[in-house]
Design a protein around this motif. Structure first.
Motif, PDB file in Angstrom:
ATOM      1  N   ASP A 135      -3.445  11.942   7.002  1.00 48.47           N
ATOM      2  CA  ASP A 135      -4.577  11.016   7.048  1.00 48.47           C
ATOM      3  C   ASP A 135      -4.302   9.741   6.256  1.00 48.47           C
ATOM      4  N   ARG A 136      -3.684   9.857   5.090  1.00 43.14           N
ATOM      5  CA  ARG A 136      -3.437   8.681   4.255  1.00 43.14           C
ATOM      6  C   ARG A 136      -2.555   7.676   4.980  1.00 43.14           C
ATOM      7  N   LEU A 137      -1.542   8.174   5.645  1.00 42.63           N
ATOM      8  CA  LEU A 137      -0.636   7.288   6.355  1.00 42.63           C
ATOM      9  C   LEU A 137      -1.355   6.647   7.539  1.00 42.63           C
ATOM     10  N   TRP A 138      -2.094   7.451   8.296  1.00 40.50           N
ATOM     11  CA  TRP A 138      -2.818   6.910   9.431  1.00 40.50           C
ATOM     12  C   TRP A 138      -3.825   5.838   9.000  1.00 40.50           C
ATOM     13  N   ASP A 139      -4.560   6.094   7.909  1.00 38.82           N
ATOM     14  CA  ASP A 139      -5.561   5.124   7.438  1.00 38.82           C
ATOM     15  C   ASP A 139      -4.901   3.800   7.048  1.00 38.82           C
ATOM     16  N   ALA A 140      -3.749   3.873   6.393  1.00 38.18           N
ATOM     17  CA  ALA A 140      -3.048   2.642   6.012  1.00 38.18           C
ATOM     18  C   ALA A 140      -2.574   1.882   7.249  1.00 38.18           C
ATOM     19  N   LEU A 141      -2.135   2.604   8.262  1.00 30.06           N
ATOM     20  CA  LEU A 141      -1.729   1.958   9.509  1.00 30.06           C
ATOM     21  C   LEU A 141      -2.928   1.294  10.178  1.00 30.06           C
ATOM     22  N   ALA A 142      -4.045   1.991  10.255  1.00 28.03           N
ATOM     23  CA  ALA A 142      -5.230   1.435  10.900  1.00 28.03           C
ATOM     24  C   ALA A 142      -5.720   0.177  10.188  1.00 28.03           C
ATOM     25  N   ARG A 143      -5.509   0.119   8.874  1.00 29.21           N
ATOM     26  CA  ARG A 143      -5.936  -1.056   8.100  1.00 29.21           C
ATOM     27  C   ARG A 143      -4.854  -2.128   8.037  1.00 29.21           C
ATOM     28  N   ARG A 144      -3.718  -1.883   8.675  1.00 25.17           N
ATOM     29  CA  ARG A 144      -2.585  -2.808   8.672  1.00 25.17           C
ATOM     30  C   ARG A 144      -2.126  -3.115   7.240  1.00 25.17           C
ATOM     31  N   VAL A 216      -3.700   1.600  17.934  1.00 25.15           N
ATOM     32  CA  VAL A 216      -3.393   0.828  16.723  1.00 25.15           C
ATOM     33  C   VAL A 216      -1.996   0.234  16.901  1.00 25.15           C
ATOM     34  N   PRO A 217      -1.830  -1.074  16.690  1.00 22.47           N
ATOM     35  CA  PRO A 217      -0.507  -1.677  16.868  1.00 22.47           C
ATOM     36  C   PRO A 217       0.459  -1.269  15.762  1.00 22.47           C
ATOM     37  N   LEU A 218       1.703  -1.060  16.142  1.00 20.83           N
ATOM     38  CA  LEU A 218       2.746  -0.710  15.187  1.00 20.83           C
ATOM     39  C   LEU A 218       4.051  -1.387  15.578  1.00 20.83           C
ATOM     40  N   PRO A 219       4.564  -2.316  14.755  1.00 15.88           N
ATOM     41  CA  PRO A 219       5.924  -2.837  14.985  1.00 15.88           C
ATOM     42  C   PRO A 219       6.916  -1.703  14.730  1.00 15.88           C
ATOM     43  N   VAL A 220       7.388  -1.098  15.806  1.00 10.74           N
ATOM     44  CA  VAL A 220       8.003   0.217  15.719  1.00 10.74           C
ATOM     45  C   VAL A 220       9.323   0.211  14.953  1.00 10.74           C
ATOM     46  N   GLY A 234      12.274  -6.912   2.149  1.00 12.21           N
ATOM     47  CA  GLY A 234      12.002  -8.223   2.706  1.00 12.21           C
ATOM     48  C   GLY A 234      11.815  -8.206   4.221  1.00 12.21           C
ATOM     49  N   PHE A 235      12.236  -7.138   4.874  1.00 12.92           N
ATOM     50  CA  PHE A 235      12.066  -7.002   6.322  1.00 12.92           C
ATOM     51  C   PHE A 235      10.599  -7.126   6.709  1.00 12.92           C
ATOM     52  N   TYR A 236       9.727  -6.649   5.832  1.00 16.97           N
ATOM     53  CA  TYR A 236       8.298  -6.604   6.151  1.00 16.97           C
ATOM     54  C   TYR A 236       7.559  -7.884   5.778  1.00 16.97           C
ATOM     55  N   ALA A 237       8.225  -8.793   5.112  1.00 14.50           N
ATOM     56  CA  ALA A 237       7.585 -10.046   4.682  1.00 14.50           C
ATOM     57  C   ALA A 237       7.627 -11.058   5.822  1.00 14.50           C
ATOM     58  N   VAL A 241       5.069 -10.769  12.547  1.00 10.93           N
ATOM     59  CA  VAL A 241       5.285  -9.430  13.099  1.00 10.93           C
ATOM     60  C   VAL A 241       4.325  -8.437  12.463  1.00 10.93           C
ATOM     61  N   PHE A 242       4.302  -8.414  11.147  1.00 14.46           N
ATOM     62  CA  PHE A 242       3.429  -7.487  10.409  1.00 14.46           C
ATOM     63  C   PHE A 242       2.144  -8.234  10.049  1.00 14.46           C
ATOM     64  N   ARG A 243       1.273  -8.304  11.025  1.00 17.32           N
ATOM     65  CA  ARG A 243       0.082  -9.137  10.910  1.00 17.32           C
ATOM     66  C   ARG A 243      -1.044  -8.400  10.202  1.00 17.32           C
ATOM     67  N   PRO A 244      -1.839  -9.111   9.411  1.00 16.14           N
ATOM     68  CA  PRO A 244      -2.978  -8.476   8.751  1.00 16.14           C
ATOM     69  C   PRO A 244      -4.079  -8.147   9.751  1.00 16.14           C
ATOM     70  N   LEU A 245      -4.932  -7.239   9.366  1.00 14.01           N
ATOM     71  CA  LEU A 245      -6.072  -6.859  10.200  1.00 14.01           C
ATOM     72  C   LEU A 245      -7.039  -8.022  10.282  1.00 14.01           C
ATOM     73  N   ARG A 246      -7.418  -8.363  11.509  1.00  9.85           N
ATOM     74  CA  ARG A 246      -8.391  -9.437  11.676  1.00  9.85           C
ATOM     75  C   ARG A 246      -9.787  -8.924  11.382  1.00  9.85           C
ATOM     76  N   ARG A 247     -10.505  -9.630  10.553  1.00  9.91           N
ATOM     77  CA  ARG A 247     -11.858  -9.237  10.176  1.00  9.91           C
ATOM     78  C   ARG A 247     -12.861  -9.930  11.086  1.00  9.91           C
ATOM     79  N   GLU A 248     -13.911  -9.167  11.462  1.00 10.73           N
ATOM     80  CA  GLU A 248     -14.955  -9.757  12.270  1.00 10.73           C
ATOM     81  C   GLU A 248     -15.748 -10.770  11.442  1.00 10.73           C
ATOM     82  N   ALA A 249     -16.069 -11.897  12.072  1.00  5.66           N
ATOM     83  CA  ALA A 249     -16.878 -12.894  11.368  1.00  5.66           C
ATOM     84  C   ALA A 249     -18.287 -12.354  11.166  1.00  5.66           C
TER      85      ALA A 249
END
Length: 252
Positions: A135-144, A216-220, A234-237, A241-249
Motif C-alpha cells: 500500500d505504501r508504494l502504491w500510495d506514493a505512486l498515486a501521489r506522484r 496511474v501513469p508510471l515512467p516505466v 539524478g535520473f529522476y530530476a 518525465v517525472f511530472r508532479p500530480l496536477r491539483r484541481e483548481a
C-alpha cells in the motif's frame, strides 16, 4: 518481413513473460513464414486464429470482426506481433476486452469519439501495466511522489510485481527511451503465473471500473532494476518525465 533483429534479451525483465512464445514465432517469421500463420500454428486450440489484415472487410470495425469471426487481423509488424503474444499469454483478458468493445459497439455503434468504456479498453489494451505492490508504494505512486517512490522506498520494490501488458508499450520498449510511460492498473493479489493473473484480470475488467479510468501513469524505466541509468538519483530530476500530480483548481 523479418522481426528486424528483435531480441527479447534487450527487454530484460520487461519481456520475460513473452520470451518463449516470442522466440518460437520470431524464428518462423525470420525464416519467411507469414506472421499470421506463424502465430496460428503456435497458439492453443482455444485461442483465436490470426489472419492477414486484408481479411478485415472494408467498413467493418476491427473489434467487431474479432468478436464475430474469432479471427484477429494481423499486419506484418512488431505492433501486431506483440498484440498476438498478449493473446497467447492472456487469452481470457484479451477476449474480455474484445467482448466489452463489441458490446459498446452494439449499443452505440461506431462514433467519432469512443465512449468511456471503449476508450479505457483501448488504453488498457495498448498501454497497461499490471502492478501488485504494498500500500505504501502504491500510495506514493498515486501521489506522484517520485523522490520517495524511487528513493527512500526503493527497497520496497522488491515486494512488488510489475508486468507490462499493453502491446504498444512493449513495442516501444524494443528501442527504449526515458519517457515511455505506462498506465498502471492495480492488481490486488500477487500472482504465481500468467494463467492465474489472466483469470483474475478477466474478472476484474468491469465496465464501471474501466469507465472510471483507475489508471496511474508510471515512467516505466524508472522502476528499480529495470534500467541501468536509474541507479543515478539524478535520473529522476526530470520534470518533463517525472511530472508532479496536477491539483484541481479550487471552486470559485
Amino acid at each position: 518481413m523479418a522481426v528486424g533483429g528483435l531480441k527479447f534479451a534487450r527487454l530484460g525483465r520487461l519481456g520475460a513473460p513473452f520470451a518463449d512464445d516470442g522466440a518460437a514465432v520470431r524464428t518462423a517469421w525470420d525464416d519467411g513464414e507469414g506472421l499470421p500463420e506463424a502465430l496460428t500454428q503456435r497458439i492453443g486450440a482455444d485461442g483465436p486464429h490470426f489472419v492477414p489484415q486484408a481479411e478485415l472487410p472494408p467498413g467493418t470495425a476491427y473489434e467487431q470482426f474479432i468478436f464475430e469471426a474469432g479471427q484477429v487481423p494481423t499486419r506484418e509488424n512488431l505492433h501486431d506481433f506483440f498484440n498476438a503474444l498478449c493473446w497467447m499469454r492472456f487469452p481470457r483478458t484479451k477476449k474480455r476486452l474484445n467482448e466489452l468493445q463489441a458490446a459498446e459497439i452494439a449499443a452505440a455503434g461506431i462514433q467519432a469519439v469512443r465512449g468511456p468504456v471503449r476508450d479505457a479498453c483501448t488504453v488498457f489494451d495498448e498501454n497497461a501495466a499490471l502492478l501488485h505492490a504494498p500500500d505504501r508504494l502504491w500510495d506514493a505512486l498515486a501521489r506522484r511522489e517520485w523522490a520517495r517512490l524511487f528513493g527512500e522506498m526503493r527497497p520496497l520494490w522488491r515486494q512488488a510485481q510489475l508486468l507490462v501488458f499493453g502491446h504498444a508499450a512493449l513495442e516501444k520498449l524494443v528501442s527504449p527511451y526515458k519517457s515511455i510511460t505506462v498506465h498502471v492498473w492495480r492488481v490486488d493479489a500477487p500472482w504465481v503465473d500468467p494463467r492465474t493473473l489472466d483469470a483474475w484480470l478477466a474478472d476484474d475488467l468491469k465496465p464501471a471500473k474501466l469507465a472510471a479510468k483507475p489508471f496511474v501513469p508510471l515512467p516505466v524505466l524508472g522502476v528499480p532494476g529495470w534500467w541501468p541509468a536509474n541507479e543515478d538519483p539524478g535520473f529522476y530530476a526530470d520534470p518533463q518525465v517525472f511530472r508532479p500530480l496536477r491539483r484541481e483548481a479550487p471552486a470559485q
